[in-house]
Design a protein around this motif. Structure first.
Motif, PDB file in Angstrom:
ATOM      1  N   ASP A  51       0.846  -1.187   0.000  1.00  0.00           N
ATOM      2  CA  ASP A  51       0.000   0.000   0.000  1.00  0.00           C
ATOM      3  C   ASP A  51       0.883   1.239   0.000  1.00  0.00           C
ATOM      4  OD1 ASP A  51      -2.014   1.834   0.203  1.00  0.00           O
ATOM      5  OD2 ASP A  51      -2.396   1.473   2.319  1.00  0.00           O
ATOM      6  N   PHE A  52       1.075   1.784  -1.182  1.00  0.00           N
ATOM      7  CA  PHE A  52       1.988   2.912  -1.351  1.00  0.00           C
ATOM      8  C   PHE A  52       1.320   4.240  -1.022  1.00  0.00           C
ATOM      9  CE2 PHE A  52       4.268   5.930  -4.226  1.00  0.00           C
ATOM     10  CZ  PHE A  52       5.488   5.846  -3.606  1.00  0.00           C
ATOM     11  N   SER A  53       0.016   4.227  -0.784  1.00  0.00           N
ATOM     12  CA  SER A  53      -0.728   5.485  -0.652  1.00  0.00           C
ATOM     13  C   SER A  53      -0.299   6.323   0.541  1.00  0.00           C
ATOM     14  CB  SER A  53      -2.222   5.197  -0.571  1.00  0.00           C
ATOM     15  OG  SER A  53      -2.500   4.405   0.566  1.00  0.00           O
ATOM     16  N   ASP A  54       0.046   5.705   1.658  1.00  0.00           N
ATOM     17  CA  ASP A  54       0.380   6.477   2.854  1.00  0.00           C
ATOM     18  C   ASP A  54       1.494   5.784   3.642  1.00  0.00           C
ATOM     19  OD1 ASP A  54       0.260   8.509   4.706  1.00  0.00           O
ATOM     20  OD2 ASP A  54      -1.355   7.562   5.853  1.00  0.00           O
ATOM     21  N   PRO A  55       2.740   5.886   3.174  1.00  0.00           N
ATOM     22  CA  PRO A  55       3.831   5.203   3.888  1.00  0.00           C
ATOM     23  C   PRO A  55       4.072   5.831   5.260  1.00  0.00           C
ATOM     24  CG  PRO A  55       4.719   6.611   2.170  1.00  0.00           C
ATOM     25  CD  PRO A  55       3.225   6.630   2.026  1.00  0.00           C
ATOM     26  N   THR A  56       4.373   4.983   6.228  1.00  0.00           N
ATOM     27  CA  THR A  56       4.678   5.475   7.572  1.00  0.00           C
ATOM     28  C   THR A  56       6.099   6.018   7.613  1.00  0.00           C
ATOM     29  OG1 THR A  56       5.593   3.370   8.350  1.00  0.00           O
ATOM     30  CG2 THR A  56       3.188   3.682   8.564  1.00  0.00           C
ATOM     31  N   ASP A  57       6.431   6.721   8.685  1.00  0.00           N
ATOM     32  CA  ASP A  57       7.810   7.196   8.865  1.00  0.00           C
ATOM     33  C   ASP A  57       8.780   6.021   8.875  1.00  0.00           C
ATOM     34  OD1 ASP A  57       7.026   9.848   8.962  1.00  0.00           O
ATOM     35  OD2 ASP A  57       7.017   9.938  11.151  1.00  0.00           O
ATOM     36  N   ASN A  58       8.374   4.904   9.491  1.00  0.00           N
ATOM     37  CA  ASN A  58       9.238   3.717   9.521  1.00  0.00           C
ATOM     38  C   ASN A  58       9.446   3.139   8.127  1.00  0.00           C
ATOM     39  OD1 ASN A  58       9.650   3.819  12.278  1.00  0.00           O
ATOM     40  ND2 ASN A  58       7.972   2.427  12.743  1.00  0.00           N
TER      41      ASN A  58
END
Length: 85
Positions: A51-58
């Motif tokens: 899911d590339f839509s909303d990557p986390t900081d990690n």
């Protein structure tokens, strides 16, 4: 003995400095820059993180660390410096 020599040589080299910024905001900025400058690297990221839509900081940290280890960030930084000239 050979292993010891290799170890000694490795520890005598100066530590490689990381091109990864210290703050999450700056890392996100770098992440966006990398994807804008080299869109083919987005494919690597999407293969790892479905899911590339909303990557986390990690997610971003992990991706930038991978690119840094491969020398890609250093190369992009060098190219950006050349573009500024």
């Amino acid at each position: 003995r050979e292993a010891r020599k290799a170890y000694d040589l490795q520890t005598q080299r100066p530590a490689k400095t990381s091109a990864i910024p210290n703050t999450p905001a700056k890392r996100r900025e770098l992440f966006s820059f990398v994807l804008a400058k080299q869109p083919q690297y987005a494919e690597l990221f999407t293969a790892q993180h479905r899911d590339f839509s909303d990557p986390t900081d990690n997610d971003i940290d992990s991706y930038l660390e991978d690119l840094d280890e491969l020398g890609i960030l250093e190369r992009l930084e060098s190219e950006a410096d050349d573009d500024d000239k």
